[in-house]
Design a protein around this motif. Structure first.
Motif, PDB file in Angstrom:
ATOM      1  N   THR A 101      -4.541  -8.387   3.926  1.00  0.00           N
ATOM      2  CA  THR A 101      -4.594  -7.341   2.884  1.00  0.00           C
ATOM      3  C   THR A 101      -3.611  -7.626   1.670  1.00  0.00           C
ATOM      4  O   THR A 101      -2.890  -8.583   2.111  1.00  0.00           O
ATOM      5  CB  THR A 101      -4.613  -6.003   3.416  1.00  0.00           C
ATOM      6  OG1 THR A 101      -4.961  -4.944   2.194  1.00  0.00           O
ATOM      7  CG2 THR A 101      -3.038  -5.904   3.753  1.00  0.00           C
ATOM      8  N   THR A 102      -3.680  -7.061   0.622  1.00  0.00           N
ATOM      9  CA  THR A 102      -2.648  -7.268  -0.331  1.00  0.00           C
ATOM     10  C   THR A 102      -1.353  -6.339   0.073  1.00  0.00           C
ATOM     11  O   THR A 102      -1.542  -5.142   0.091  1.00  0.00           O
ATOM     12  CB  THR A 102      -3.142  -7.017  -1.724  1.00  0.00           C
ATOM     13  OG1 THR A 102      -4.238  -7.647  -1.990  1.00  0.00           O
ATOM     14  CG2 THR A 102      -1.929  -6.920  -2.870  1.00  0.00           C
ATOM     15  N   LEU A 103      -0.303  -7.017   0.171  1.00  0.00           N
ATOM     16  CA  LEU A 103       0.775  -6.261   1.087  1.00  0.00           C
ATOM     17  C   LEU A 103       2.004  -6.545   0.165  1.00  0.00           C
ATOM     18  O   LEU A 103       2.231  -7.333  -0.272  1.00  0.00           O
ATOM     19  CB  LEU A 103       0.869  -6.632   2.321  1.00  0.00           C
ATOM     20  CG  LEU A 103       1.772  -5.705   3.447  1.00  0.00           C
ATOM     21  CD1 LEU A 103       0.866  -4.595   3.623  1.00  0.00           C
ATOM     22  CD2 LEU A 103       1.823  -6.609   4.697  1.00  0.00           C
ATOM     23  N   SER A 104       2.864  -5.137   0.201  1.00  0.00           N
ATOM     24  CA  SER A 104       4.184  -5.454  -0.285  1.00  0.00           C
ATOM     25  C   SER A 104       5.217  -4.727   0.654  1.00  0.00           C
ATOM     26  O   SER A 104       4.608  -3.436   1.196  1.00  0.00           O
ATOM     27  CB  SER A 104       4.302  -5.039  -1.897  1.00  0.00           C
ATOM     28  OG  SER A 104       3.753  -3.896  -1.974  1.00  0.00           O
ATOM     29  N   VAL A 105       6.209  -4.868   0.501  1.00  0.00           N
ATOM     30  CA  VAL A 105       7.302  -4.340   1.642  1.00  0.00           C
ATOM     31  C   VAL A 105       8.587  -4.177   0.989  1.00  0.00           C
ATOM     32  O   VAL A 105       8.549  -4.755  -0.329  1.00  0.00           O
ATOM     33  CB  VAL A 105       7.356  -5.014   2.988  1.00  0.00           C
ATOM     34  CG1 VAL A 105       6.365  -5.106   3.827  1.00  0.00           C
ATOM     35  CG2 VAL A 105       7.964  -6.215   2.777  1.00  0.00           C
ATOM     36  N   THR A 106       9.506  -3.668   1.427  1.00  0.00           N
ATOM     37  CA  THR A 106      10.857  -3.479   0.923  1.00  0.00           C
ATOM     38  C   THR A 106      11.812  -3.963   1.995  1.00  0.00           C
ATOM     39  O   THR A 106      11.642  -4.005   3.163  1.00  0.00           O
ATOM     40  CB  THR A 106      11.311  -1.929   0.598  1.00  0.00           C
ATOM     41  OG1 THR A 106      11.077  -1.236   1.710  1.00  0.00           O
ATOM     42  CG2 THR A 106      10.070  -1.304  -0.442  1.00  0.00           C
ATOM     43  N   ALA A 107      13.060  -4.010   1.386  1.00  0.00           N
ATOM     44  CA  ALA A 107      14.144  -4.520   2.088  1.00  0.00           C
ATOM     45  C   ALA A 107      15.479  -3.936   1.452  1.00  0.00           C
ATOM     46  O   ALA A 107      15.713  -3.748   0.264  1.00  0.00           O
ATOM     47  CB  ALA A 107      14.232  -5.975   2.165  1.00  0.00           C
ATOM     48  N   ASP A 108      16.573  -3.629   2.280  1.00  0.00           N
ATOM     49  CA  ASP A 108      17.796  -3.318   1.587  1.00  0.00           C
ATOM     50  C   ASP A 108      19.024  -3.863   2.011  1.00  0.00           C
ATOM     51  O   ASP A 108      20.267  -3.832   1.951  1.00  0.00           O
ATOM     52  CB  ASP A 108      18.072  -1.748   1.800  1.00  0.00           C
ATOM     53  CG  ASP A 108      18.393  -1.426   3.130  1.00  0.00           C
ATOM     54  OD1 ASP A 108      18.247  -2.037   3.936  1.00  0.00           O
ATOM     55  OD2 ASP A 108      18.631  -0.196   3.313  1.00  0.00           O
ATOM     56  N   SER A 109      18.659  -5.084   2.857  1.00  0.00           N
ATOM     57  CA  SER A 109      19.598  -6.035   3.370  1.00  0.00           C
ATOM     58  C   SER A 109      19.117  -7.505   3.684  1.00  0.00           C
ATOM     59  O   SER A 109      18.183  -7.716   3.724  1.00  0.00           O
ATOM     60  CB  SER A 109      20.137  -5.379   4.738  1.00  0.00           C
ATOM     61  OG  SER A 109      19.478  -5.791   5.894  1.00  0.00           O
ATOM     62  N   GLY A 110      20.134  -8.395   3.767  1.00  0.00           N
ATOM     63  CA  GLY A 110      19.886  -9.820   4.055  1.00  0.00           C
ATOM     64  C   GLY A 110      19.207 -10.018   5.370  1.00  0.00           C
ATOM     65  O   GLY A 110      18.384 -10.708   5.528  1.00  0.00           O
TER      66      GLY A 110
END
Lengths: 349, 349
Positions: A101-110
């Motif tokens: 599927t077309t997916l995106s995620v997030t992050a707030d750290s290395g």
């Protein structure tokens, strides 16, 4: 089947109000050129996500991998998971999901970014990762534009990843400045901020005041609840979901007990007094919940209901109430037109 | 499978502590000649109910018809539902259940009694009905011995019913006087009070001080939780259930985010400050929950955990936490010995 045939407690949805709520937010965001990416954590029902897509949403938002898997299985195709995902099990599932599927995620750290990168590079995939920014919400998120820019660079360099923009929740007065400052820091590095994803139902009608916002994630707008009603975001006449309940006990002249407790309404207070709005007795106070009982003070009402009388309640917070339900009943007038399983309820991971 | 193989959040149970908790309450109630009727609303797992029966319980308690149906399907045979049941749908299910298991229910009004009577008489069954008495808990229940006696007479006269005794929750200092006064009112009418059912984990070790009590319903004693630990009822070293969670974000030097929010711990406060006890960081405060995040202040701790570190949390209230989980993992040491589905979770009716 009609309302009187439903066993209580039951979550009932007015289908006309539901459709109107979906249309209204879509029209508003369309008018302002902001992509609509509704948060399905509120309903956890693939058919409702599809209604939102059919109305013009650009994609959906899921808070858990398990929710996203259910939605992908049902054919939803553009999913954002704004959550730091880590650990071998979750990264394997994320990879499988990204492949289909077309997916995106997030992050707030290395740490999170490196986990995504290893998983995607190994699978030969490219995943869009947005940087979660704390613009005042004090939840997850990097604390400054400098940290956001640093993480954006890390993502852009990381094998298997693509910097997907910035994400925040909820939209605050600092959102635009935060985005602009980050863009300034990245200027000349070939790292554009293409997508700025904000969110919140309480602030949805102010989305257009944020010049940097490119998409908005609202969840509760399709139903509304007591908390949003009192905040002015979803007026009572637009609230589409209610809890149908029965008065099961009248211990005293002014005290009554409904069969919807914290296992139905959830015990979320959201800084309010009381646990719900009793539509037929607006002066009544739901002063306590036990797991299977709502404890109601009717002393401010002209009359109190009899045992067996049915009432409807707006929960303080609609999301956990839906998560607690096995199914939701869609009503056209008094007729039950649809029964939805809450397919993505209760997903731990 | 071992603890590190579990995805988080996950509910993990120390099987040795669980067995010890089951044994300890049974031994105490046996010693005092009080029947043990554990409340399965805490675990909602047939295998655990069977462990309680195998240890010597007289029967089980379920708070919903749906829970009782799951337990009866699994072979549990003596069930009390201490809840006012009414409405055609529920009475039909109650009748079906009464036909296949040893069942008792409660009532606190004539409306409820008449519903039971019509359903049972029509089916040619006889159902034990206990009168729910408010002995200070201010939940459901008749308010005085006079009302209790009146309802006992109504039950005894009603076709298809048998007066089954008195029920209250929780046990209070007024329990014995309430029972004695009711017995005095019924003296000479041939309506003995054979069964006096009390309940509560917080008060379980005082059950023997109530001379009139014939059975006790405790639920949370098999697991324990933060609320019971702070009340002294389940010391930390006896608490068998914890929520295994992962640190997913460290926005600041002193703030951390765990992947167990109100959808895992529930937002029950039970008059406490904070939303759980972080076992590895006892000085930390879980100061807020969002649905999928626990927000933790580590400023009082010598160190704060890294992103990816796993921790364990005692929820404030274990019952709603289990209700929110799809399954519970039973551990022997660090090895996962058993995985239970929470089969009776989330039953609305």
């Amino acid at each position: 089947m009609n309302i009187p045939d439903l066993d209580t407690p039951a979550l009932i949805v007015n289908l006309d109000l539901l459709a109107a709520n979906i249309r209204a937010l879509q029209a508003y965001l369309d008018e302002h050129g902001i992509a609509n990416r509704p948060h399905i954590k509120t309903h956890k029902i693939p058919a409702l996500a599809q209604m939102q897509m059919d109305a013009g949403a650009a994609g959906i938002t899921c808070q858990k991998l398990g929710e996203a898997e259910v939605m992908a299985d049902a054919g939803l195709r553009d999913i954002l998971i704004p959550y730091n995902l880590l650990g071998e099990g979750k990264l394997a599932r994320l990879t499988a999901l990204a492949a289909r599927t077309t997916l995106s995620v997030t992050a707030d750290s290395g740490v999170i970014v490196r986990g995504y990168s290893e998983a995607m590079a190994r699978a030969g995939l490219v995943l869009d990762v947005l940087v979660e920014c704390d613009t005042g919400g004090q939840r997850c998120g990097v604390q400054s534009p400098a940290q956001a820019a640093e993480l954006a660079r890390l993502i852009q360099r990381a094998p298997g990843l693509r910097f997907g923009g910035l994400m925040t929740y909820p939209n605050t007065e600092y959102l635009d400045d935060f985005v602009r400052a980050t863009r300034t820091l990245l200027a000349g590095e070939g790292i554009p901020i293409e997508r700025v994803s904000g969110g919140g139902t309480k602030v949805m009608r102010q989305a257009h005041t944020h010049r940097e916002l490119t998409e908005h994630r609202a969840g509760m707008y399709i139903f509304g609840d007591r908390h949003l009603m009192l905040a002015g975001a979803t007026p009572l006449e637009t609230v589409s979901l209610r809890v149908l309940a029965t008065v099961v006990s009248r211990p005293t002249a002014t005290r009554g007990i409904l069969d919807c407790g914290s296992k139905t309404l959830s015990s979320d207070l959201l800084s309010l007094t009381g646990y719900g709005y009793l539509c037929e007795y607006p002066e009544a106070g739901i002063f306590a919940l036990s797991e299977e009982h709502a404890h109601v003070d009717f002393s401010a009402c002209g009359r109190a209901p009899e045992i067996g009388e049915r009432v409807t309640v707006l929960p303080n917070h609609v999301c956990p109430a839906v998560n607690l339900a096995e199914r939701v009943y869609g009503l056209r007038g008094a007729a039950v037109e649809t029964v939805w399983d809450v397919a993505a309820r209760g997903k731990a991971g």
